[in-house]
Scaffold this active site. Structure first.
Site, mmCIF file in Angstrom:
data_model
loop_
_atom_site.group_PDB
_atom_site.id
_atom_site.type_symbol
_atom_site.label_atom_id
_atom_site.label_comp_id
_atom_site.label_asym_id
_atom_site.label_seq_id
_atom_site.Cartn_x
_atom_site.Cartn_y
_atom_site.Cartn_z
ATOM 1 N N GLU A 465 0.870 -1.179 0.000
ATOM 2 C CA GLU A 465 0.000 0.000 0.000
ATOM 3 C C GLU A 465 0.906 1.226 0.000
ATOM 4 O O GLU A 465 1.763 1.350 0.879
ATOM 5 C CB GLU A 465 -0.879 0.033 1.247
ATOM 6 N N VAL A 466 0.716 2.102 -0.973
ATOM 7 C CA VAL A 466 1.468 3.359 -1.010
ATOM 8 C C VAL A 466 0.506 4.463 -0.594
ATOM 9 O O VAL A 466 -0.580 4.585 -1.167
ATOM 10 C CB VAL A 466 2.042 3.624 -2.418
#
Ligand code: 3H9
Length: 710
Positions: A465-466
């Site tokens: 997850e960015v």
């Protein structure tokens, strides 16, 4: 595609050098038009007296043939049509296999599915020993089987056991292993691939018959070459497949049947059955879902999560702060996958030493599995270093912190890292719950701060997850996504909100498992029901894997952020106090001995405060666990936590193993229908409390008759 556009050829000393280069496409794939082109080209080659043999190559720089054109499967509407498609593919490869002049293929890059089936139909296979050269039949991953003769030709070449091993697990083999298995005849440096293939074609034209050694010795003879042994092989494979797929995936079972039928009744009958089964599989809902996942994943490879993304910074040196399990995993994976220098920092040298040893284990594992050579291993190990100061961080383009999950600690780390790095360095936090903008508040350069949330164990879990905060610079987003991809991760860009996407939808599911325990459902029953639903492990086992202390912390943050709906289950409260942290502590809900999971530890029921008494019916257990997650997923989509249902589904599948054959939580919600979901959630809310109250998003969909995917 214009006729004749994909295949071109020139004549070199009696050998037709054919190049397959599909115009305007990054990879070669076998579409209907390509089949026509191949047939027409071979017609000409057959008639041309000057042609004595054929040497076949790809014109793409780093891929051979990616298989049949998967986009054509999407348009298929009936099993009969799909069966015809397979039969046409088989007819084409029969033409290749029976061609009057010998064909040698030079394979460099991915040779998959129909691409490998094509190569198998040729007389001689040379492969480059380049890391990009991988061979395999990944069709079952799309809910299909190798339908252009792969279920017949591969077992005849390398034996049933080895072929099943490849086909049923959709394994991609590096060229060296494909050579050892006997799939390719010669393994060469890419620089001489063309010359060696041409020379082989010439020798074949002069009547040379390559000798193929039967591999596997006596065991292979006993198991592969006589009907009794073979029956044992198939029985064992069937048992394994059923245990692994839980009956949710029809493709491996069908592939097994296609292989067995062919070996028992001959290749003609085998091909017929293979095409029939391919036809049946291609129109199943499971295959449709898996094909959607393939296209969603490939689309994500090009998506940086923002419009007009600036070019990413090329990371050559990574700084990692925090040498614990996560930090070491990030360090090891970064070296192994992205081939960067890594500097690992922690407060004390003993922690650093432990972290470096753990990071090195990622490389040890690759070396043991022969994914890297001794030389590569030595080179990569030398790229790992560490210390108890920030020495060596000055040249890092990116620093990832994986320190204790506490805002004040993380803010202190940002300040220290900023002082030790250059102006342009990006700072990523591996927090699983703390909002990134809170961490960035302590930064002098908040535009350089971002979240990169990896999952544990980092080397194996495919999702990243960015999380950009409101002020994060676009170039920092591109850099984080690009670096995540270099680490082999599928990256989704998600909104800066507590728990982001994964913990947002996972927490209510875990809490619900706790409520069910309190209601008297047995630990193993909860887990078994969810495994039956299609998860790789049940929620209680997952808690043991994640660690009860970590889970408790996440649950607390989520409760504080979202209120009563996320109130943690009281039944979990005593677990941390009792030291039952899960696998890492050697005791959790289950027993662990020597790293192996044993049965449920019934002493836990004492801590939970309820003994198993049957509890609600299994159907209700499943409904409560699944619906609480779907409802939260819908709510989070409404809040823009993910940018699209596609990102949400891929995230859930890759992040915690939401059953791929159900397409992800949002596809599954679409399949159930919003009206039905709202009705069931209302009933559950009445019975068990407001945490089940249907989200506005679902209510709105139910009213309008809309879906996540139109
Ligand atoms: C089969 O063969 C059935 C037969 O047994 C029987 C038939 C009767 N079809 O992944 P990338 C597209 S089933 C259509 O970013 P990479 C992909 O969508 C097939 N499109 O590149 C993307 O499109 P876009 C069994 C395909 O270098 C673009 O090509 N084969 C196909 O990271 C670039 O792809 C497989 O399952 C295809 N077969 O990875 C292999 N392959 O540019 C599937 C790729 O529009 N492919 N595209 O976004 C792969 O695993 C990877 O694409 C590969 C390259 C490793 C080849």
């Amino acid at each position: 595609m214009a006729p004749g556009a994909a295949l071109t050829w020139t004549l070199a000393d009696g050998v037709a050098v054919v190049t397959f280069d599909l115009p305007g496409e990054p990879v070669n794939k076998i579409s209907r038009a390509v089949k026509e082109d191949v047939l027409a080209t071979f017609e000409v080659l057959e008639r041309d007296r000057a042609v004595e043999a054929v040497a076949f190559f790809s014109g793409k720089p780093d891929s051979f043939i990616a298989g049949a054109d998967i986009a054509e499967f999407v348009e298929i509407t009936s099993a009969a049509e799909a069966e015809r498609l397979a039969a046409d593919g088989q007819a084409l490869l029969e033409r290749v296999a029976g061609f009057s002049k010998p064909i040698a293929v030079g394979i460099h890059g991915a040779c998959l599915g129909g691409g490998l089936e094509f190569a198998l139909a040729c007389r001689y296979r040379v492969a480059s020993d380049h890391p990009k050269t991988q061979l395999g039949l990944p069709e079952v991953q799309l809910g299909l089987l190798p339908g252009a003769g792969g279920c017949q030709r591969l077992p005849r070449l390398i034996g049933a056991r080895a072929a099943l091993d490849l086909i049923l697990a959709a394994k991609l083999e590096p060229a060296a292993r494909a050579f050892r298995l006997g799939i390719v005849d010669e393994l060469v440096h890419p620089a001489i691939l063309k010359d060696v293939t041409l020379a082989a074609a010439k020798r074949l034209a002069r009547g040379w018959r390559p000798q193929r050694r039967r591999r596997g010795g006596l065991v292979a003879w006993l198991l592969d070459r006589n009907p009794l042994g073979r029956r044992l092989v198939f029985r064992a494979a069937r048992r394994q497949v059923l245990a692994k797929t839980g009956g949710n995936y029809p493709a491996p079972v069908a592939a097994l049947e296609a292989v067995e039928h062919g070996l028992r009744h001959g290749i003609r009958e085998g091909l017929k059955r293979e095409a029939q089964l391919f036809g049946q599989l291609a129109v199943t809902d499971v295959s449709r879902k898996l094909v959607q996942i393939f296209f969603a994943t490939t689309a994500l490879k090009k998506d940086f999560g923002i419009p007009s993304p600036p070019p990413p910074v090329a990371v050559t040196r990574l700084g990692v702060v925090g040498a614990g399990f996560m930090g070491a995993g990030i360090a090891g994976t970064a070296v192994a996958q992205a081939d960067v220098d890594v500097r690992l920092k922690d407060a004390g040298l003993p922690q650093v030493a432990k972290g470096l040893a753990a990071a090195r284990e990622v490389l040890d594992d690759r070396f043991k599995r022969r994914r890297i050579s001794k030389y590569e291993y030595t080179r990569l190990v030398a790229q790992l270093s560490g210390g108890d100061s920030y020495a060596g961080f000055g040249r890092a383009e990116l620093v990832i912190e994986a320190v204790f999950e506490d805002l004040a600690v993380k803010q202190a780390v940002v300040r220290e890292v900023e002082a030790a790095t250059s102006e342009g360095a990006a700072f990523a936090s591996n927090t699983s719950t703390i909002p990134i903008h809170r961490i960035a508040e302590a930064a002098r350069r908040p535009e350089q701060v971002i979240g990169m949330h990896f999952f544990s164990p980092v080397a194996r879990m495919p999702l990243l997850e960015v999380i950009p905060a409101a002020r994060t610079a676009p170039a920092v987003i591109s850099t984080a996504v690009a670096f995540g991809r270099r680490m082999g991760k599928t990256a989704i860009v998600v909104k800066d909100s507590p728990g982001f996407w994964i913990n947002r939808i996972l927490t209510p599911y875990m809490n619900e498992a706790g409520h069910l325990l309190a209601a008297g459902v047995a630990i193993e029953e909860i887990d078994q029901l969810m495994v039956h639903f299609g998860f790789p492990v049940g929620p209680i086992t997952l808690l043991d894997e994640v660690g009860m202390d970590v889970a408790e912390k996440v649950a607390g943050v989520m409760h504080a952020a979202f209120g009563d709906r996320f109130a943690p289950a009281a039944s979990f409260a005593g677990m941390v106090k009792a030291g039952r942290l899960g696998r890492k502590a050697g005791k959790g809900f289950y027993r662990y001995a020597g790293g192996k999971k044993g049965g449920v530890d019934t002493a836990v029921y004492e801590i939970i405060g309820t003994q198993p008494n049957g509890g609600p019916r299994p159907a209700e257990v499943i409904q409560r666990l699944v619906l609480v997650m779907l409802n939260e997923a819908a709510r989070a989509v409404g809040e823009g936590i993910v940018r699209s249902p596609r990102d949400g589904d891929i995230g859930a599948i890759f992040g915690f193993g939401f059953p791929p054959f159900r397409g992800g939580p949002l596809r599954h919600a679409d399949d159930l229908g919003a009206a039905r979901l709202v009705g069931e959630l209302e009933r559950l809310a009445e019975r068990y409390g407001a945490r089940f109250a249907p989200s506005d998003v679902l209510q709105d969909q139910a009213r309008r008759g809309t879906k996540f995917y139109s």
